[in-house]
Design a protein around this motif. Structure first.
Motif, PDB file in Angstrom:
ATOM      1  N   VAL A  17     -64.417  31.232  13.980  1.00  0.00           N
ATOM      2  CA  VAL A  17     -65.442  30.329  13.461  1.00  0.00           C
ATOM      3  C   VAL A  17     -66.147  30.959  12.273  1.00  0.00           C
ATOM      4  N   LEU A  18     -66.470  32.250  12.379  1.00  0.00           N
ATOM      5  CA  LEU A  18     -67.119  32.935  11.266  1.00  0.00           C
ATOM      6  C   LEU A  18     -66.239  32.916  10.025  1.00  0.00           C
ATOM      7  N   ALA A  21     -66.204  29.405   8.578  1.00  0.00           N
ATOM      8  CA  ALA A  21     -67.475  28.969   8.015  1.00  0.00           C
ATOM      9  C   ALA A  21     -67.830  29.726   6.747  1.00  0.00           C
ATOM     10  N   THR A  23     -69.086  32.952   6.249  1.00  0.00           N
ATOM     11  CA  THR A  23     -70.433  33.482   6.390  1.00  0.00           C
ATOM     12  C   THR A  23     -70.694  34.689   5.500  1.00  0.00           C
ATOM     13  N   PHE A  58     -63.731  23.039  11.094  1.00  0.00           N
ATOM     14  CA  PHE A  58     -63.298  24.104  11.988  1.00  0.00           C
ATOM     15  C   PHE A  58     -61.865  23.894  12.444  1.00  0.00           C
ATOM     16  N   ARG A 162     -73.277  23.187   9.819  1.00  0.00           N
ATOM     17  CA  ARG A 162     -72.104  23.986  10.202  1.00  0.00           C
ATOM     18  C   ARG A 162     -72.498  25.442  10.400  1.00  0.00           C
ATOM     19  N   ARG A 163     -73.347  25.935   9.523  1.00  0.00           N
ATOM     20  CA  ARG A 163     -73.821  27.315   9.671  1.00  0.00           C
ATOM     21  C   ARG A 163     -74.637  27.460  10.952  1.00  0.00           C
ATOM     22  N   THR A 166     -72.154  27.635  13.750  1.00  0.00           N
ATOM     23  CA  THR A 166     -71.513  28.949  13.700  1.00  0.00           C
ATOM     24  C   THR A 166     -72.443  30.018  14.251  1.00  0.00           C
TER      25      THR A 166
END
Length: 185
Positions: A17-18, A21, A23, A58, A162-163, A166
């Motif tokens: 997921v990270l 996304a 990040t 995702f 979304r963040r 996450t």
């Protein structure tokens, strides 16, 4: 399956997921995120449809299922590997279920047989002090949980949501590792 096995798979899902996304705080990643037009779409209310749109990027890293509470209220279950996150729609005006302004995210685990209930509650309390922006605890049935509440009162961008999702998945994985099934000492 043991809780410890779930933690390993949830950790893999959280890492995925990270990665999805984006990040990273590097300037190139920030510029790339700014270039994603979907991230700038405004979300003015939470519904199963808007949650699906938030989770769509995702891809296969998340399985999404529409569910209903015993009272018949819809919610979305998003599974990131073995980690299940239930997303409940709140702050809905009377007779307007498509205008909900709140989204309550909840992840919970089965009662760990190997943990003393008082120690588990204490560990959840310690987790709350470290991560004040969430709520961790133990249900009356002895199930550990972590939750977070999001709002869209005046709109919020999909990318921001979304963040938030996450961050919640990473937080839930941390809760699993530190509270639910910490390493033996």
């Amino acid at each position: 399956m043991t809780t410890k096995g779930r933690g390993t798979r949830a950790g893999t899902a959280a890492a995925l997921v990270l990665a999805l996304a984006g990040t990273s705080m590097e300037p190139a990643a920030a510029q790339q995120a700014q270039g994603n037009a979907d991230d700038r779409v405004e979300v003015n209310a939470f519904t199963p449809t808007t949650v699906r749109e938030i989770l769509a990027p995702f891809g296969n890293a998340v399985a999404i299922a529409d569910r209903k509470t015993p009272e018949g209220r819809p919610f979305v279950e998003a599974s990131f590997g073995q980690l299940r996150v239930n997303m409940f729609f709140t702050a809905c005006p009377p007779n307007q279920p498509d205008q909900c302004q709140g989204l309550y995210m909840l992840a919970f685990w089965p009662k760990p047989a190997e943990r003393n209930p008082q120690n588990l509650a204490q560990a959840a309390g310690d987790f709350n002090r470290l991560y004040e922006f969430s709520k961790a605890g133990v249900s009356v049935a002895g199930e550990p949980f972590v939750a977070r509440y999001l709002i869209s009162d005046f709109g919020v961008k999909r990318g921001t949501l979304r963040r938030e999702v996450t961050n919640f998945v990473v937080l839930a994985q941390r809760f699993n590792q530190e509270v639910v099934s910490p390493p033996a000492q």
